[in-house]
Scaffold this motif. Structure first.
Motif, short mmCIF file in Angstrom:
data_model
loop_
_atom_site.label_atom_id
_atom_site.label_comp_id
_atom_site.label_asym_id
_atom_site.label_seq_id
_atom_site.Cartn_x
_atom_site.Cartn_y
_atom_site.Cartn_z
N ASP A 140 5.43 6.59 -3.06
CA ASP A 140 4.87 5.44 -2.35
C ASP A 140 3.46 5.03 -2.79
O ASP A 140 3.17 3.84 -2.91
CB ASP A 140 4.90 5.71 -0.84
CG ASP A 140 4.46 4.49 -0.05
OD1 ASP A 140 5.14 3.44 -0.15
OD2 ASP A 140 3.43 4.57 0.65
N ASP A 144 5.78 -0.03 -5.62
CA ASP A 144 6.25 -1.04 -4.67
C ASP A 144 7.75 -1.13 -4.86
O ASP A 144 8.24 -1.62 -5.89
CB ASP A 144 5.58 -2.38 -4.94
CG ASP A 144 6.04 -3.48 -3.98
OD1 ASP A 144 6.93 -3.21 -3.14
OD2 ASP A 144 5.51 -4.60 -4.08
N ARG A 146 9.99 -2.94 -3.43
CA ARG A 146 10.65 -4.19 -3.07
C ARG A 146 11.34 -4.92 -4.22
O ARG A 146 12.42 -5.50 -4.01
CB ARG A 146 9.65 -5.12 -2.38
CG ARG A 146 9.28 -4.66 -0.98
CD ARG A 146 8.16 -5.49 -0.40
NE ARG A 146 6.91 -5.31 -1.13
CZ ARG A 146 5.77 -5.93 -0.82
NH1 ARG A 146 5.73 -6.78 0.20
NH2 ARG A 146 4.67 -5.72 -1.53
N ALA A 181 11.84 2.16 2.24
CA ALA A 181 10.57 2.26 1.52
C ALA A 181 10.04 0.85 1.28
O ALA A 181 10.77 0.00 0.75
CB ALA A 181 10.75 3.00 0.20
N ASP A 182 8.82 0.59 1.70
CA ASP A 182 8.22 -0.75 1.59
C ASP A 182 9.09 -1.82 2.23
O ASP A 182 9.19 -2.95 1.73
CB ASP A 182 7.94 -1.09 0.12
CG ASP A 182 6.87 -0.20 -0.49
OD1 ASP A 182 5.90 0.12 0.23
OD2 ASP A 182 7.01 0.18 -1.67
N GLY A 183 9.77 -1.44 3.30
CA GLY A 183 10.57 -2.40 4.05
C GLY A 183 11.96 -2.65 3.50
O GLY A 183 12.70 -3.47 4.07
#
Length: 395
Positions: A140, A144, A146, A181-183
């Protein structure tokens, strides 16, 4: 005249012998309800697209009791750029595979390898869920998550048994309630362990193919082997034997992935005789795949395999005929390659390759017949470019 072996026909799901095209037969057989990975069309929602740009986050991990063997970058180099090149060749450029490694070194897991309970065939819960959470936490600060479509986890080779003893590599695709992770959910994760190097002169060169195999599950492709091995398809698809020297995807899988245009696929659904020209699967352009629907769940597929593209080491070029069953689950043998020369022993002897099926394609003048269903496929000719003329007869 060459006819299909009786034992192969016996393995194909029974349908009435007449009429040749059964009511309900379709050129686009759907998967059985509930199957997430199958040969059926279309692929159910929740999988990674097989065309366009694919961004694959690739992380190298080790453990307190199994510190990274060698450099993490060298581990990455075992699989790239060859995995991306393999997909570019197989997809005729339709898939732009981009492997990205924001973390250049080993990511150390907080627990020993044994604590995750990793073994062949183990379930996602609880060990893999915990491992994926630990990977996300360790990465993390540097990553990123995403933009990425899937995650490759390249495990240090000294964690766990040798792949020659037990193959642990696995993919979890379309996982519901996956760690976040990261939404974004980490729903598509491929793990590769050890090295699938059989010790042959070309073993290390082809060991990377385990990753194209594993990634294909994220696209929705099933395992073509059976609980007893890969003897139904042999080396004719990387979803059957990923250790072999020469195994592309079958044309049916290329169609499923969106790599074939509609005009490259032909469905011979009518009664009577038709003649078709097929170009080699390993070459871009031209007609690639012929399908003879038999029922709502399957039929025969026909294609040409030659020493081109990812099939560079094919020892008997020709017309490959195989049965596709869209209701059979992954790992249960959803495809059966028809052997043109049963009990011949094959034309190649290589580690981890089913020798008997290496000479499965039909040559000029040879004919496949399924008299029970009133179907015949005959190879009429081959031109200098390797294109084959094939006649289909249905009664």
């Amino acid at each position: 005249m060459v006819t299909v072996a009786a034992q192969l026909l016996a393995a194909i799901p029974a349908v009435p012998a007449t009429p040749a095209v059964r009511a309900g037969a379709t050129c686009d057989p759907a998967p059985k309800a509930g199957l997430q990975m199958s040969t059926g069309l279309p692929t159910p929602p929740g999988h990674v697209a097989g065309t366009g740009v694919l961004r694959a986050l690739t992380l190298m991990i080790d453990f307190p009791d199994a510190p990274g063997a060698g450099s993490a970058r060298a581990r990455f180099g075992e699989f790239f750029p060859r995995t991306a090149e393999w997909y570019r060749t197989s997809s005729y450029g339709a898939l732009d595979y981009r492997a990205e490694t924001p973390v250049k070194g080993w990511l150390r897991m907080p627990q020993p390898f044994a604590s995750y309970g990793i073994g062949r065939g183990v379930a996602y819960e609880p060990g893999y869920r915990r491992l994926i959470r630990d990977i996300a936490a360790a990465a993390d600060p540097h990553v990123d998550f995403r933009p990425f479509h899937l995650v490759n986890v390249l495990v240090t080779p000294n964690a766990g048994p040798s792949a020659l003893d037990t193959v642990l590599s696995v993919t979890f695709a379309g996982t519901r309630d996956a760690p976040i992770a990261d939404g974004v959910p980490l729903a598509h994760v491929s793990f590769v362990y050890s090295r699938q190097d059989d010790g042959s002169p070309t073993g290390a060169q082809h060991a990377y193919r385990v990753l194209p195999h594993e990634n294909a599950h994220a696209f929705g492709l099933p395992d073509l082997y059976t609980p007893t091995g890969g003897t139904k398809v042999g080396h004719w698809d990387i979803m059957s034997e990923d250790w072999g020297d020469n195994n592309d995807f079958l044309g049916w899988h290329k169609r499923k992935l969106g790599w074939l245009r509609q005009d490259q696929f032909h469905c011979a659904s009518g009664v009577g005789r038709s003649v078709h020209t097929l170009t080699p699967l390993g070459r871009a352009g031209g007609s690639k795949l012929l399908y003879l629907p038999v029922s709502a769940r399957g039929g025969y597929a026909v294609e040409v395999r030659t020493q081109e593209g990812n099939d560079a080491l094919v020892c008997k070029p020709g017309v490959l005929v195989y049965w596709v069953d869209t209701w059979t689950a992954s790992g249960r043998g959803p495809v059966t390659v028809i052997d043109s020369a049963p009990r011949s022993g094959g034309c190649a002897r290589r580690p981890n390759v089913t020798a008997e099926l290496t000479d499965a394609p039909y040559g000029v003048g040879e004919r496949f017949t399924d008299s029970r269903r009133g179907i015949a496929v005959e190879v009429l000719g081959r031109d200098a470019a390797g294109n084959h003329r094939v006649a289909v007869t249905r009664h």
